[in-house]
Scaffold this active site. Structure first.
Site, mmCIF file in Angstrom:
data_model
loop_
_atom_site.group_PDB
_atom_site.id
_atom_site.type_symbol
_atom_site.label_atom_id
_atom_site.label_comp_id
_atom_site.label_asym_id
_atom_site.label_seq_id
_atom_site.Cartn_x
_atom_site.Cartn_y
_atom_site.Cartn_z
ATOM 1 N N PRO A 1 0.832 -1.211 0.000
ATOM 2 C CA PRO A 1 0.000 0.000 0.000
ATOM 3 C C PRO A 1 0.865 1.259 0.000
ATOM 4 O O PRO A 1 1.775 1.381 0.809
ATOM 5 C CB PRO A 1 -0.792 -0.120 1.305
ATOM 6 N N GLU A 2 0.593 2.155 -0.938
ATOM 7 C CA GLU A 2 1.318 3.418 -1.008
ATOM 8 C C GLU A 2 0.354 4.554 -0.710
ATOM 9 O O GLU A 2 -0.789 4.320 -0.351
ATOM 10 C CB GLU A 2 1.960 3.558 -2.394
#
Ligand SMILES: [Zn+2]
Length: 299
Positions: free
Chosen positions: A2-3
């Site tokens: 997840p960014e």
């Protein structure tokens, strides 16, 4: 992985579900992920209601009405999944895998927040993520938050600010600088590769050798890539298309990321994969000519 856009997607999804809900019980059997003392949990978490949900870089902050906050870092494989007990509401986002859509808890579930009528599950396949309970007032003071640079999508973050921050690292390669959370917060590998491709800058180019107009272009492309991913909803339960083997939407729009061996969408040259700043790096050798500098730094 997840960014920033995925974490922002988690935030927006939970923001429509959690505020006003009161924590009735918390269970966790994974001290590495949930290292909070039981008496703190009993005293400051159970019985508290969710007031707001914020994000700083790739970290979520759930503010409670008793001036305590939960800080949640999804790291590589974390995800948050909300389910109403009667299934009238559900939301899941973060790392795209079957736990987003399957029955919970499952073997990746490490923390369960029980709100009485609903539950929030923190799932993490590889157990690098964590959840910490802290007084809200202490958050800006902890080292972890102090070191972050500005948010790339903040209203008051301009191209001039961006260039000024890059130029503090003139002899570093641009990809290493983009990934440095102290320069700008929240830029990960995919958005570094995609924005450099869009701005036609090779990741090994030293900051001092990038013309100002290209730095400006990079700023606008970086924001565009992040906004596009936000618009696509990052990786969520809704766009997790298991049947096609596609892991969330954020890779569907990528022009170079994980496209090595395939033709460039602009010029047809085969996309190459190399290693820059210790990370797998995807480039088009025609659109992003490699710099000729002899002493490449931070390789
Ligand atoms: Zn190309």
């Amino acid at each position: 992985m997840p960014e920033l856009p995925e974490v922002e997607t988690v935030r927006l999804g939970l923001l429509s579900l959690l505020p006003g809900k009161t924590v009735q019980a918390v269970s966790s059997n994974t001290p590495k992920i949930f290292p909070n003392a039981q008496h703190d949990v009993d005293q400051f978490l159970v019985g508290a209601s969710v007031r707001d949900i914020r994000r700083r870089a790739k970290v979520l902050i759930i503010d409670l009405d008793n001036d305590y906050s939960l800080i949640i870092h999804l790291k590589m494989t974390g995800q948050l999944v909300f389910r109403a007990n009667d299934d009238s509401a559900r939301f899941g986002a973060g790392h795209p895998n079957d736990s987003l859509i399957g029955a919970l808890p499952d073997k990746t579930t490490h923390v369960i927040f029980d709100f009485g009528d609903s539950k929030l599950f923190f799932n993490d396949q590889r157990k690098f993520g964590w959840v910490r309970l802290l007084p809200t007032i202490e958050i800006p003071e902890i080292d972890f938050f102090r070191k972050f640079g500005p948010e790339p999508l903040a209203d008051d973050f301009t191209a001039a600010d961006f260039i000024k921050r890059l130029e503090q690292r003139p002899r570093s390669n641009i990809k290493a600088v983009l990934l440095d959370q102290a320069v700008i917060a929240g830029i990960g590998n995919i958005y570094a590769d995609e924005s450099l491709f869009a701005a036609q800058v090779h990741p090994l180019t030293l900051v001092k050798n990038i013309p100002k107009t290209n730095k400006e272009k990079l700023f606008h492309e970086l924001q565009a890539v992040l906004r596009l991913s936000l618009e696509k909803g990052g990786a969520t339960e809704e766009n997790y298309v298991n049947a096609k083997g596609e892991k969330g939407s954020y890779q569907l729009f990528a022009k170079v990321y994980h496209r090595d061996g395939q033709p460039c969408l602009v010029c047809g040259t085969i996309i190459e994969k190399s290693r820059v700043a210790g990370r797998g790096t995807h480039t088009c050798p025609t659109c992003q000519p490699k710099p000729k500098e002899k002493n490449e730094k931070n390789k």
